[in-house]
Design an enzyme around this catalytic site. Structure first.
Site, short mmCIF file in Angstrom:
data_model
loop_
_atom_site.label_atom_id
_atom_site.label_comp_id
_atom_site.label_asym_id
_atom_site.label_seq_id
_atom_site.Cartn_x
_atom_site.Cartn_y
_atom_site.Cartn_z
CG HIS A 159 -1.57 1.13 1.34
ND1 HIS A 159 -3.09 1.26 0.97
CD2 HIS A 159 -1.24 2.23 2.12
CE1 HIS A 159 -3.40 2.61 1.24
NE2 HIS A 159 -2.41 3.07 2.11
CD GLU A 160 2.21 3.53 3.54
OE1 GLU A 160 2.25 4.63 3.10
OE2 GLU A 160 1.07 3.33 4.58
CG HIS A 163 0.34 6.17 -0.61
ND1 HIS A 163 -0.84 6.87 -1.34
CD2 HIS A 163 -0.02 5.69 0.45
CE1 HIS A 163 -1.70 6.54 -0.27
NE2 HIS A 163 -1.37 6.02 0.58
CD GLU A 234 -4.68 6.32 2.47
OE1 GLU A 234 -4.58 4.97 2.74
OE2 GLU A 234 -3.54 7.07 2.21
#
Length: 306
Positions: A159-160, A163, A234
């Site tokens: 997930h990071e 980003h 997100e």
């Protein structure tokens, strides 16, 4: 991502306030730039709106890009991050984190591997920051590594990395620049109007103080826009994390975060606000507008609906 947003917003407010203080002192004691916010105008208020907008645009985007440039350094200093050198002496757990970040970064098509860090905290959290894909940082907490299984950790890291791959910090910087422009513009107009209500000898002091107060107030209101954008991104990072690690691992990571929040809430109600504030979960009620993250239930539902 929550800490990344928090650091960016705080740095932005500090940078903007510093710029305004320095500029106000320069224009007070020199003739440089005095026409940026004053001058003949048909409105009768003595405000040159065109010059003020140009000034607001320049300072607004300068503030946001300076904040972006400082974001990785600020994160390291404030969180006391231990940067993990891939070629250095690392424990098995540390090396596993580095390998996961690099594996997902390569899968995401990143040409430069992010810096990887760990900070000592019992909180279950992770964040990504940095001024560009080339100079990014992915960081996890010791609490996350200690409280989550490997599949959940992989989902969070994916997930990071998403980003970083999505360039969320740069797009947020552009949005913050627009917000800053309007913050400065309206703050100075409001300050000028307020200063007209006092005697001429007090006008500069009142205007100086009013600019700072209105700018901080309008910056807080402007953070509603940035937070809304953050919540929107997100969902994209969840989708990107699912593409990198697998949707099952991403969903498992979100459920693990949700379970941790629930356990902390039952154990100690005060822990709930600490976990939700600018971290892994959203808030309810009016405070939801200031949250950088959507509610975990909504994130899980959207991920499973794909």
């Amino acid at each position: 991502m929550g800490k990344r947003v928090l650091f960016f917003l705080l740095t932005n407010i500090l940078v903007m306030t510093t710029i305004v203080i320095v500029w106000s002192l320069i224009t007070r004691f020199t003739n440089l730039g005095g026409s940026f916010d004053l001058g003949a105008d048909a409105s009768g208020l003595g405000i040159n709106y065109t010059s003020l907008m140009v000034f607001s645009l320049l300072v607004g985007f300068a503030g946001s890009f300076i904040s972006l440039a400082m974001s990785r350094w600020m994160a390291k200093k404030m969180m006391k991050v231990k940067v993990l050198d891939p070629d250095g002496q690392l424990s098995n757990a540390e090396r596993a984190v580095v390998e996961k970040v690099h594996r997902y970064s390569r899968a995401a098509g990143l040409m430069h591997m992010p810096e990887v860090g760990i900070y000592q905290s019992a909180e279950v959290n992770a964040f990504a920051t940095g001024p560009s894909k080339k100079r990014s940082l992915v960081c996890v907490s010791a609490g996350l590594l200690n409280n989550m299984d490997e599949a959940a950790v992989e989902g969070v890291i994916a997930h990071e990395v998403a980003h970083v791959a999505n360039g969320d910090m740069v797009t947020m910087t552009l949005l913050q620049g627009v917000v800053n422009t309007f913050v400065i513009f309206f703050a100075r107009i409001a300050a000028i109007l307020v200063s007209r209500l006092v005697r001429s000898e007090m006008e500069f002091i009142v205007r100086f103080a009013a600019i700072i107060v209105f700018q901080i107030l309008f910056s807080i209101l402007g953070s509603l826009v940035v937070s809304a954008y953050s919540r929107h991104r997100e969902f994209h990072a969840d989708r990107g994390g699912g593409d990198l690690a697998g949707r099952d691992k991403m969903a498992h990571a979100l459920r693990s975060l949700q379970a941790h929040v629930s356990r902390a809430t039952v154990k100690d109600r005060t822990d709930d606000s600490a976990i939700q504030t600018m971290k892994i979960n959203g808030k309810g009620g009016m405070m939801k507008l200031f949250s950088s993250h959507p509610d975990l239930d909504e994130r899980i539902a959207r991920l499973e609906q794909r």
